[in-house]
Design a protein around this motif. Structure first.
Motif, PDB file in Angstrom:
ATOM      1  N   GLU A   1       0.819  -1.212   0.000  1.00 33.18           N
ATOM      2  CA  GLU A   1       0.000   0.000   0.000  1.00 33.18           C
ATOM      3  C   GLU A   1       0.856   1.266   0.000  1.00 33.18           C
ATOM      4  N   ASN A   2       2.043   1.170   0.601  1.00 35.35           N
ATOM      5  CA  ASN A   2       2.902   2.347   0.721  1.00 35.35           C
ATOM      6  C   ASN A   2       4.134   2.286  -0.181  1.00 35.35           C
ATOM      7  N   ASN A   3       4.135   1.308  -1.095  1.00 36.68           N
ATOM      8  CA  ASN A   3       5.202   1.186  -2.094  1.00 36.68           C
ATOM      9  C   ASN A   3       6.575   1.008  -1.447  1.00 36.68           C
ATOM     10  N   TRP A   4       6.644   0.172  -0.412  1.00 41.04           N
ATOM     11  CA  TRP A   4       7.924  -0.113   0.228  1.00 41.04           C
ATOM     12  C   TRP A   4       8.764  -1.041  -0.646  1.00 41.04           C
ATOM     13  N   THR A   5      10.060  -0.944  -0.483  1.00 42.05           N
ATOM     14  CA  THR A   5      11.012  -1.902  -1.032  1.00 42.05           C
ATOM     15  C   THR A   5      11.397  -2.873   0.074  1.00 42.05           C
ATOM     16  N   LEU A   6      11.367  -4.172  -0.217  1.00 47.83           N
ATOM     17  CA  LEU A   6      11.810  -5.172   0.747  1.00 47.83           C
ATOM     18  C   LEU A   6      13.273  -5.520   0.477  1.00 47.83           C
ATOM     19  N   PHE A   7      14.073  -5.554   1.534  1.00 48.63           N
ATOM     20  CA  PHE A   7      15.487  -5.940   1.446  1.00 48.63           C
ATOM     21  C   PHE A   7      15.643  -7.269   2.157  1.00 48.63           C
ATOM     22  N   PHE A   8      16.230  -8.265   1.441  1.00 45.01           N
ATOM     23  CA  PHE A   8      16.308  -9.628   1.966  1.00 45.01           C
ATOM     24  C   PHE A   8      17.702  -9.961   2.488  1.00 45.01           C
ATOM     25  N   GLU A   9      17.736 -10.530   3.676  1.00 48.40           N
ATOM     26  CA  GLU A   9      19.006 -10.903   4.284  1.00 48.40           C
ATOM     27  C   GLU A   9      19.528 -12.234   3.755  1.00 48.40           C
ATOM     28  N   HIS A  10      18.629 -13.151   3.398  1.00 47.61           N
ATOM     29  CA  HIS A  10      19.065 -14.513   3.081  1.00 47.61           C
ATOM     30  C   HIS A  10      18.806 -14.954   1.642  1.00 47.61           C
ATOM     31  N   ASP A  11      18.150 -14.157   0.826  1.00 43.19           N
ATOM     32  CA  ASP A  11      17.918 -14.596  -0.544  1.00 43.19           C
ATOM     33  C   ASP A  11      19.261 -14.795  -1.242  1.00 43.19           C
ATOM     34  N   PRO A  12      19.489 -15.943  -1.876  1.00 48.41           N
ATOM     35  CA  PRO A  12      20.806 -16.218  -2.466  1.00 48.41           C
ATOM     36  C   PRO A  12      21.185 -15.308  -3.620  1.00 48.41           C
ATOM     37  N   SER A  13      20.212 -14.656  -4.247  1.00 52.09           N
ATOM     38  CA  SER A  13      20.548 -13.812  -5.400  1.00 52.09           C
ATOM     39  C   SER A  13      19.795 -12.489  -5.439  1.00 52.09           C
ATOM     40  N   ILE A  14      18.630 -12.402  -4.849  1.00 54.53           N
ATOM     41  CA  ILE A  14      17.806 -11.188  -4.937  1.00 54.53           C
ATOM     42  C   ILE A  14      18.014 -10.323  -3.700  1.00 54.53           C
ATOM     43  N   GLU A  15      18.437  -9.068  -3.922  1.00 62.14           N
ATOM     44  CA  GLU A  15      18.612  -8.144  -2.803  1.00 62.14           C
ATOM     45  C   GLU A  15      17.299  -7.464  -2.428  1.00 62.14           C
ATOM     46  N   CYS A  16      16.608  -6.922  -3.416  1.00 62.58           N
ATOM     47  CA  CYS A  16      15.437  -6.091  -3.155  1.00 62.58           C
ATOM     48  C   CYS A  16      14.296  -6.449  -4.118  1.00 62.58           C
ATOM     49  N   VAL A  17      13.066  -6.195  -3.654  1.00 65.47           N
ATOM     50  CA  VAL A  17      11.908  -6.337  -4.539  1.00 65.47           C
ATOM     51  C   VAL A  17      10.910  -5.221  -4.268  1.00 65.47           C
ATOM     52  N   SER A  18      10.135  -4.894  -5.290  1.00 68.08           N
ATOM     53  CA  SER A  18       8.903  -4.142  -5.125  1.00 68.08           C
ATOM     54  C   SER A  18       7.759  -5.152  -5.142  1.00 68.08           C
ATOM     55  N   LEU A  19       6.577  -4.714  -4.720  1.00 68.01           N
ATOM     56  CA  LEU A  19       5.458  -5.638  -4.539  1.00 68.01           C
ATOM     57  C   LEU A  19       4.233  -5.173  -5.313  1.00 68.01           C
ATOM     58  N   GLU A  20       3.324  -6.105  -5.532  1.00 74.67           N
ATOM     59  CA  GLU A  20       2.036  -5.779  -6.131  1.00 74.67           C
ATOM     60  C   GLU A  20       0.989  -6.745  -5.588  1.00 74.67           C
ATOM     61  N   LYS A  21      -0.270  -6.301  -5.603  1.00 71.24           N
ATOM     62  CA  LYS A  21      -1.366  -7.178  -5.204  1.00 71.24           C
ATOM     63  C   LYS A  21      -1.853  -7.957  -6.417  1.00 71.24           C
ATOM     64  N   THR A  22      -2.049  -9.252  -6.226  1.00 71.77           N
ATOM     65  CA  THR A  22      -2.551 -10.115  -7.285  1.00 71.77           C
ATOM     66  C   THR A  22      -3.726 -10.914  -6.735  1.00 71.77           C
ATOM     67  N   GLU A  23      -4.336 -11.702  -7.588  1.00 67.99           N
ATOM     68  CA  GLU A  23      -5.462 -12.529  -7.130  1.00 67.99           C
ATOM     69  C   GLU A  23      -5.017 -13.593  -6.132  1.00 67.99           C
ATOM     70  N   LYS A  24      -3.700 -13.871  -6.079  1.00 66.99           N
ATOM     71  CA  LYS A  24      -3.165 -14.829  -5.120  1.00 66.99           C
ATOM     72  C   LYS A  24      -2.650 -14.159  -3.845  1.00 66.99           C
ATOM     73  N   GLY A  25      -2.747 -12.829  -3.792  1.00 65.24           N
ATOM     74  CA  GLY A  25      -2.216 -12.104  -2.649  1.00 65.24           C
ATOM     75  C   GLY A  25      -1.058 -11.218  -3.064  1.00 65.24           C
ATOM     76  N   VAL A  26      -0.350 -10.686  -2.093  1.00 66.75           N
ATOM     77  CA  VAL A  26       0.800  -9.830  -2.390  1.00 66.75           C
ATOM     78  C   VAL A  26       1.928 -10.686  -2.961  1.00 66.75           C
ATOM     79  N   ARG A  27       2.511 -10.226  -4.051  1.00 68.79           N
ATOM     80  CA  ARG A  27       3.581 -10.966  -4.711  1.00 68.79           C
ATOM     81  C   ARG A  27       4.679  -9.994  -5.175  1.00 68.79           C
TER      82      ARG A  27
END
Length: 279
Positions: free
Chosen positions: A243-269
């Protein structure tokens, strides 16, 4: 303010433990396991440069443990805390503030080193104040049997003995633009840093959402002490983030540092994935 991604290496954990009730037929497509069912995970930390303050959030698992310990967790890769700091022109002696989201060994193991002849444990950041949630400190220093193997006294007790330990809460304001959210599903009193950076809000996920693969609500680690609480916390933060357009920063993802998010029919993705330095 400047932000830097600090890579301290990779380690391995059991894929089933990392994905909880999610079947291997699903999770192995997200992070393939080796012949021993072990998946590789990052030990990624975050460095905040703000004026004359240099604040590190978490510090990896360190390198002071014995061969038996590393035989369980398979620390690998060429990255180290020191190399990553040096790449940005800093050393451990430059750190003024060491923020610990929680005290599991893979988040705080770099806090304490041996001296040159391995006779004494001492803080790795000798000029820094160390920050931890007081409730979590009590939890970690009087561990329950389930988490005892993750709370190593050699990583924790010397911080207090050095006189460098300080306690923080959700209302603590260490620097402008930094706040905290306390969560209790993974472990008691884990602190999630929320950073206002340029025109972005970056949420440091620690072990609430350790990787992009863990964004779906049911994807909860078997390590969590209160998995149903984790479900509620994830749903609340993911909704707030999208809702607030945050960026998520991941500590343990082996390759992805950051993501943006969107709402889908399956939930936030996940919407897009990217490196921190493009912000």
């Amino acid at each position: 303010m400047n932000l830097y991604s600090i890579n301290t290496g990779h380690f391995k954990l059991d894929g089933g433990a990392m994905f909880g009730v999610v079947p291997k037929s699903i999770w192995h497509k997200l992070n393939p396991a080796d012949e021993n069912n072990m998946c590789s995970w990052a030990l990624r930390c975050l460095l905040i440069e703000d004026g004359n303050r240099l604040m590190l959030i978490d510090n990896g698992m360190g390198n002071k443990q014995d061969a038996k310990f590393f035989g369980y967790y398979f620390l690998h890769g060429n990255d180290t805390l020191e190399k990553s700091l040096n790449k940005h022109g800093f050393t451990c002696d430059d750190i003024t503030d060491m923020v610990l989201t929680h005290l599991h060994f893979d988040h705080c193991g770099g806090s304490i080193n041996y001296n040159s002849d391995r006779t004494k444990l001492e803080p790795a950041f000798k000029h820094a104040k160390y920050y931890c949630n007081e409730k979590h400190w009590e939890w970690a220093t009087h561990p329950n049997p389930r988490e005892k193997a993750s709370f190593l006294k050699e990583n924790i007790l010397p911080i207090k003995e050095s006189g460098q330990l300080n306690f923080i809460s959700e209302i603590s304001k260490l620097i402008n633009g930094l706040s905290f959210i306390e969560v209790n599903g993974h472990t008691e009193g884990m602190m999630l840093p929320i950073i206002e950076y340029k025109e972005n809000t970056i949420a440091y996920m620690a072990d609430l959402i350790p990787s992009a693969a863990h964004i779906p609500i049911p994807y909860v680690m078997g390590y969590d002490t209160r998995p149903l609480e984790t479900l509620k916390e994830k749903e609340s933060i993911l909704n707030k983030a999208v809702e607030n357009n945050w960026t998520l920063f991941f500590e343990h993802d082996p390759s992805i540092e950051c993501v943006s998010l969107e709402k889908t029919e399956k939930g936030v993705r996940k919407k897009e994935s990217f490196l921190l330095n493009i912000l």
